[in-house]
Design a protein around this motif. Structure first.
Motif, PDB file in Angstrom:
ATOM      1  N   THR A 177       0.846  -1.202   0.000  1.00 28.71           N
ATOM      2  CA  THR A 177       0.000   0.000   0.000  1.00 28.71           C
ATOM      3  C   THR A 177       0.878   1.249   0.000  1.00 28.71           C
ATOM      4  OG1 THR A 177      -1.756  -1.164   1.169  1.00 28.71           O
ATOM      5  CG2 THR A 177      -1.813   1.245   1.244  1.00 28.71           C
ATOM      6  N   LEU A 178       1.934   1.252   0.829  1.00 31.96           N
ATOM      7  CA  LEU A 178       2.825   2.413   0.877  1.00 31.96           C
ATOM      8  C   LEU A 178       3.584   2.590  -0.438  1.00 31.96           C
ATOM      9  CD1 LEU A 178       4.216   2.249   4.510  1.00 31.96           C
ATOM     10  CD2 LEU A 178       2.827   4.050   3.510  1.00 31.96           C
ATOM     11  N   SER A 179       4.031   1.493  -1.040  1.00 30.44           N
ATOM     12  CA  SER A 179       4.734   1.580  -2.327  1.00 30.44           C
ATOM     13  C   SER A 179       3.834   2.192  -3.390  1.00 30.44           C
ATOM     14  CB  SER A 179       5.179   0.190  -2.797  1.00 30.44           C
ATOM     15  OG  SER A 179       6.165  -0.314  -1.973  1.00 30.44           O
ATOM     16  N   ARG A 180       2.586   1.738  -3.444  1.00 32.93           N
ATOM     17  CA  ARG A 180       1.639   2.272  -4.433  1.00 32.93           C
ATOM     18  C   ARG A 180       1.309   3.734  -4.151  1.00 32.93           C
ATOM     19  NH1 ARG A 180      -2.075  -3.106  -4.806  1.00 32.93           N
ATOM     20  NH2 ARG A 180      -0.651  -4.261  -6.151  1.00 32.93           N
ATOM     21  N   ALA A 181       1.233   4.077  -2.876  1.00 33.33           N
ATOM     22  CA  ALA A 181       0.955   5.477  -2.524  1.00 33.33           C
ATOM     23  C   ALA A 181       2.108   6.369  -2.970  1.00 33.33           C
ATOM     24  CB  ALA A 181       0.725   5.604  -1.018  1.00 33.33           C
ATOM     25  N   LEU A 182       3.341   5.895  -2.810  1.00 32.86           N
ATOM     26  CA  LEU A 182       4.497   6.680  -3.276  1.00 32.86           C
ATOM     27  C   LEU A 182       4.498   6.804  -4.787  1.00 32.86           C
ATOM     28  CD1 LEU A 182       7.490   5.507  -1.057  1.00 32.86           C
ATOM     29  CD2 LEU A 182       6.729   7.855  -1.395  1.00 32.86           C
ATOM     30  N   GLU A 183       4.247   5.694  -5.491  1.00 38.66           N
ATOM     31  CA  GLU A 183       4.255   5.707  -6.951  1.00 38.66           C
ATOM     32  C   GLU A 183       3.151   6.596  -7.513  1.00 38.66           C
ATOM     33  OE1 GLU A 183       5.829   1.111  -7.346  1.00 38.66           O
ATOM     34  OE2 GLU A 183       3.877   1.650  -8.160  1.00 38.66           O
ATOM     35  N   GLY A 184       1.990   6.635  -6.843  1.00 33.83           N
ATOM     36  CA  GLY A 184       0.847   7.395  -7.338  1.00 33.83           C
ATOM     37  C   GLY A 184       0.745   8.800  -6.810  1.00 33.83           C
ATOM     38  N   ARG A 185       1.856   9.329  -6.279  1.00 37.39           N
ATOM     39  CA  ARG A 185       1.797  10.684  -5.705  1.00 37.39           C
ATOM     40  C   ARG A 185       1.434  11.696  -6.793  1.00 37.39           C
ATOM     41  NH1 ARG A 185       7.248   9.201  -5.970  1.00 37.39           N
ATOM     42  NH2 ARG A 185       8.516  10.615  -7.211  1.00 37.39           N
ATOM     43  N   GLN A 186       0.794  12.782  -6.354  1.00 33.07           N
ATOM     44  CA  GLN A 186       0.309  13.811  -7.266  1.00 33.07           C
ATOM     45  C   GLN A 186       0.854  15.170  -6.848  1.00 33.07           C
ATOM     46  OE1 GLN A 186      -1.793  13.174  -9.917  1.00 33.07           O
ATOM     47  NE2 GLN A 186      -1.445  11.029  -9.407  1.00 33.07           N
ATOM     48  N   PRO A 187       1.014  16.079  -7.793  1.00 32.32           N
ATOM     49  CA  PRO A 187       1.424  17.445  -7.422  1.00 32.32           C
ATOM     50  C   PRO A 187       0.382  18.071  -6.506  1.00 32.32           C
ATOM     51  CG  PRO A 187       1.547  17.121  -9.810  1.00 32.32           C
ATOM     52  CD  PRO A 187       0.856  15.911  -9.234  1.00 32.32           C
ATOM     53  N   VAL A 188       0.836  18.884  -5.582  1.00 35.96           N
ATOM     54  CA  VAL A 188      -0.071  19.596  -4.702  1.00 35.96           C
ATOM     55  C   VAL A 188      -0.443  20.902  -5.380  1.00 35.96           C
ATOM     56  CG1 VAL A 188      -0.343  20.666  -2.443  1.00 35.96           C
ATOM     57  CG2 VAL A 188       0.986  18.559  -2.665  1.00 35.96           C
ATOM     58  N   THR A 189      -1.730  21.143  -5.533  1.00 36.92           N
ATOM     59  CA  THR A 189      -2.168  22.373  -6.207  1.00 36.92           C
ATOM     60  C   THR A 189      -2.853  23.308  -5.258  1.00 36.92           C
ATOM     61  OG1 THR A 189      -4.206  21.274  -6.842  1.00 36.92           O
ATOM     62  CG2 THR A 189      -2.420  21.265  -8.449  1.00 36.92           C
TER      63      THR A 189
END
Length: 189
Positions: A177-189
């Motif tokens: 779950t943590l690996s996927r969360a890191l891979e799927g990070r998004q820019p903060v707008t």
């Protein structure tokens, strides 16, 4: 002894009793070694002067490592979150431990966290990206938005993906779950 164990996070009365009875059944040398280890940790473990992770040295093992990418900086609330991310073996960069999250209800503002040192570190390192790996909660969102506003003029800021349930703690998430969360990070707008 049972009362002391119950004061530890995640330890209920039955577990505290089980731990106390286990220690009482151990040979005296093992009990002394356990007590000595606790005292030594209290005396020797402090904070890394770079990232504020727990360390027995002025600079932690991660900050001293030549294998780490210095152009990536991951911001976490505390050392438990850092250790959870390290278990994934996916993140190659450096960390910065805030020491908590902004929580006006609890009287915790940015001045009580390692925010100034984070901004100074970003200026010094000039990373290509700062990843905000903060718990998905009201406090985590507040802290992320505040930090993004401070850091966005100097570097790219992203936040780990919301593969983690709202209100959950990073330290309890599994490695996938943590690996996927890191891979799927998004820019903060």
């Amino acid at each position: 002894m049972i009362d002391q164990f119950e004061r530890l996070p995640g330890i209920g009365p039955r577990t505290a009793q089980r731990l106390a009875l286990h220690l009482l059944r151990q040979p005296e040398e093992q009990s002394r070694a356990f007590a000595d280890a606790l005292l030594a940790a209290r005396e020797q473990v402090g904070q890394c002067r770079e990232c504020f992770h727990l360390s027995a040295d002025p600079r932690c093992e991660i900050c001293r490592s030549d294998a780490r990418q210095t152009d990536l900086l991951c911001v976490v609330a505390d050392s438990r979150d850092l250790l959870a991310l390290e278990r994934t073996r996916e993140y190659p960069g450096l960390y910065h431990v805030l020491g908590g999250l902004i929580s006006p209800m609890d009287g915790i503002g940015p001045d009580l966290l390692q925010v100034t040192s984070l901004v100074e570190r970003v200026h010094r390192l000039q990373p290509r990206e700062v990843i905000l790996a903060l718990t998905p909660s009201v406090e985590g969102d507040t802290t992320s938005l505040y930090l993004a506003g401070l850091l966005r003029p100097f570097t790219s800021v992203s936040r780990i993906a919301y593969g983690l349930p709202m209100g959950s703690e990073l330290e309890y998430a599994d490695e996938i779950t943590l690996s996927r969360a890191l891979e799927g990070r998004q820019p903060v707008t």
